[in-house]
Design a protein around this motif. Sequence first.
Motif, PDB file in Angstrom:
ATOM      1  N   PRO A  12       0.802  -1.221   0.000  1.00 42.21           N
ATOM      2  CA  PRO A  12       0.000   0.000   0.000  1.00 42.21           C
ATOM      3  C   PRO A  12       0.831   1.266   0.000  1.00 42.21           C
ATOM      4  CG  PRO A  12      -0.028  -1.050   2.168  1.00 42.21           C
ATOM      5  CD  PRO A  12       0.604  -2.020   1.214  1.00 42.21           C
ATOM      6  N   LEU A  13       2.111   1.150   0.319  1.00 37.86           N
ATOM      7  CA  LEU A  13       2.971   2.326   0.319  1.00 37.86           C
ATOM      8  C   LEU A  13       3.709   2.508  -0.989  1.00 37.86           C
ATOM      9  CD1 LEU A  13       4.231   1.986   3.928  1.00 37.86           C
ATOM     10  CD2 LEU A  13       3.031   3.958   3.016  1.00 37.86           C
ATOM     11  N   VAL A  48      -2.644   6.360   3.687  1.00 36.07           N
ATOM     12  CA  VAL A  48      -3.023   6.889   4.994  1.00 36.07           C
ATOM     13  C   VAL A  48      -3.279   5.748   5.968  1.00 36.07           C
ATOM     14  CG1 VAL A  48      -4.812   8.168   6.241  1.00 36.07           C
ATOM     15  CG2 VAL A  48      -3.936   9.056   4.076  1.00 36.07           C
ATOM     16  N   ASP A  49      -3.992   4.724   5.495  1.00 33.69           N
ATOM     17  CA  ASP A  49      -4.276   3.560   6.337  1.00 33.69           C
ATOM     18  C   ASP A  49      -2.997   2.841   6.741  1.00 33.69           C
ATOM     19  OD1 ASP A  49      -6.974   4.107   6.124  1.00 33.69           O
ATOM     20  OD2 ASP A  49      -7.325   2.665   4.512  1.00 33.69           O
ATOM     21  N   ALA A  50      -2.072   2.698   5.801  1.00 34.44           N
ATOM     22  CA  ALA A  50      -0.828   1.975   6.084  1.00 34.44           C
ATOM     23  C   ALA A  50       0.001   2.676   7.146  1.00 34.44           C
ATOM     24  CB  ALA A  50      -0.012   1.812   4.797  1.00 34.44           C
ATOM     25  N   VAL A  65       6.429   4.479  11.242  1.00 34.53           N
ATOM     26  CA  VAL A  65       7.165   5.272  10.261  1.00 34.53           C
ATOM     27  C   VAL A  65       8.277   4.434   9.626  1.00 34.53           C
ATOM     28  CG1 VAL A  65       8.779   7.200  10.020  1.00 34.53           C
ATOM     29  CG2 VAL A  65       6.613   7.525  11.220  1.00 34.53           C
ATOM     30  N   ALA A  66       8.991   3.667  10.430  1.00 32.95           N
ATOM     31  CA  ALA A  66      10.075   2.824   9.903  1.00 32.95           C
ATOM     32  C   ALA A  66       9.533   1.778   8.937  1.00 32.95           C
ATOM     33  CB  ALA A  66      10.815   2.152  11.055  1.00 32.95           C
ATOM     34  N   ASN A  67       8.413   1.167   9.287  1.00 35.49           N
ATOM     35  CA  ASN A  67       7.801   0.190   8.389  1.00 35.49           C
ATOM     36  C   ASN A  67       7.395   0.841   7.073  1.00 35.49           C
ATOM     37  OD1 ASN A  67       8.095  -1.920  10.190  1.00 35.49           O
ATOM     38  ND2 ASN A  67       6.058  -1.667  11.081  1.00 35.49           N
ATOM     39  N   ARG A 113      17.991   3.148  17.903  1.00 30.74           N
ATOM     40  CA  ARG A 113      16.669   2.529  17.784  1.00 30.74           C
ATOM     41  C   ARG A 113      16.108   2.645  16.374  1.00 30.74           C
ATOM     42  NH1 ARG A 113      12.012   6.314  20.515  1.00 30.74           N
ATOM     43  NH2 ARG A 113      12.467   8.252  19.383  1.00 30.74           N
ATOM     44  N   LEU A 114      16.395   3.756  15.675  1.00 30.14           N
ATOM     45  CA  LEU A 114      15.936   3.872  14.292  1.00 30.14           C
ATOM     46  C   LEU A 114      16.698   2.908  13.393  1.00 30.14           C
ATOM     47  CD1 LEU A 114      14.206   5.292  12.140  1.00 30.14           C
ATOM     48  CD2 LEU A 114      16.067   6.954  11.888  1.00 30.14           C
TER      49      LEU A 114
END
Length: 321
Positions: free
Chosen positions: A13-14, A202-204, A258-260, A280-281
């Motif tokens: 979806p992205l 937006v959903d993703a 955000v990372a995904n 962590r990022l």
Amino acid sequence: MAPPLAAVSSSSPLFSPSSSRPIRRCHAPPPSISFQTRGRSPTAAAAAESSVSTLLEVRGLTASVKETGQQILAGVDLTIREGEVRVGSSWSRRLQFYWRLVIHAIMGKNGSGKSTLTKVLVGHPHYEVTGGTILFKGEDLVDMEPEDRSLAGLFMSFQAPIEIPGVSNFDFLLMAVNARRERSGLPALGPLEFYSVVSPKVDALKMDPKFLDRNVNEGFSGGERKRNEILQLSVIGADLALLDEIDSGLDVDALEDVANAVNGLLTPQNSVLMITHYQRLLDLIKPSYVHIMENGKIIKTGDSSIATQINEGGFKSIALV
């Protein structure tokens, strides 16, 4: 070194159909499959790797603050390529090829020039290039206007995104997408057609659809602004995304979302350059290369183990040899 990735799917979806150029589907073979090379020498492997396109080539870049003349960049050298072909060794006369999706991370102390580098690349008016070259897909960026750099395929996520009162997210994204489509000779999308494109993105990102009706970043929290930046990247598409501390202001759950999203945007034809201070990022968006900046230069480049070393012992633990 990042592990080989099997394939990149456009069904995510992205995945953005509005990118500035068509996506070539490059599916890598599974690990058990290799190509018969029939007498080809090892130079065939080198030829395969050399065929990878260079996205960004920076050489001897110097830049200063336009108003004061203070030098910030003091000779930056950096090369970023598309997804790179790597060759795995096998038995006699057999070579195994796979795509590795490329992510570059820049780390360094405050004031080392990290954010300035990305701003110079996109043409921020506060800075002036005083020397060196910047080639993006073979084109000289130095004399290009910021909007032309964006249309060419550069995207920057700002450390502190600004508000744009009076302009809704939906209208902003629609105008940006259609500007990119016009450059590529594609017809403009209408509002209804565009909604079917933006809605799954937006959903993703687990954003409330009402964000599309709100003015760009107006009244947004820090985390909402960072999600909105990645939504823009997802919808507009980019050959090279410059992400300046997208992890700042995000809680653990938001950072993972955000990372995904960023990982879902990677294809064999693009790349990411991200700035961060935090391990962590890098645990979520695993870099292929880590560059250390100091006093306006990249002084060391290596793999993700450098970031681990910095996290454990600070920048003083990096031996500059």
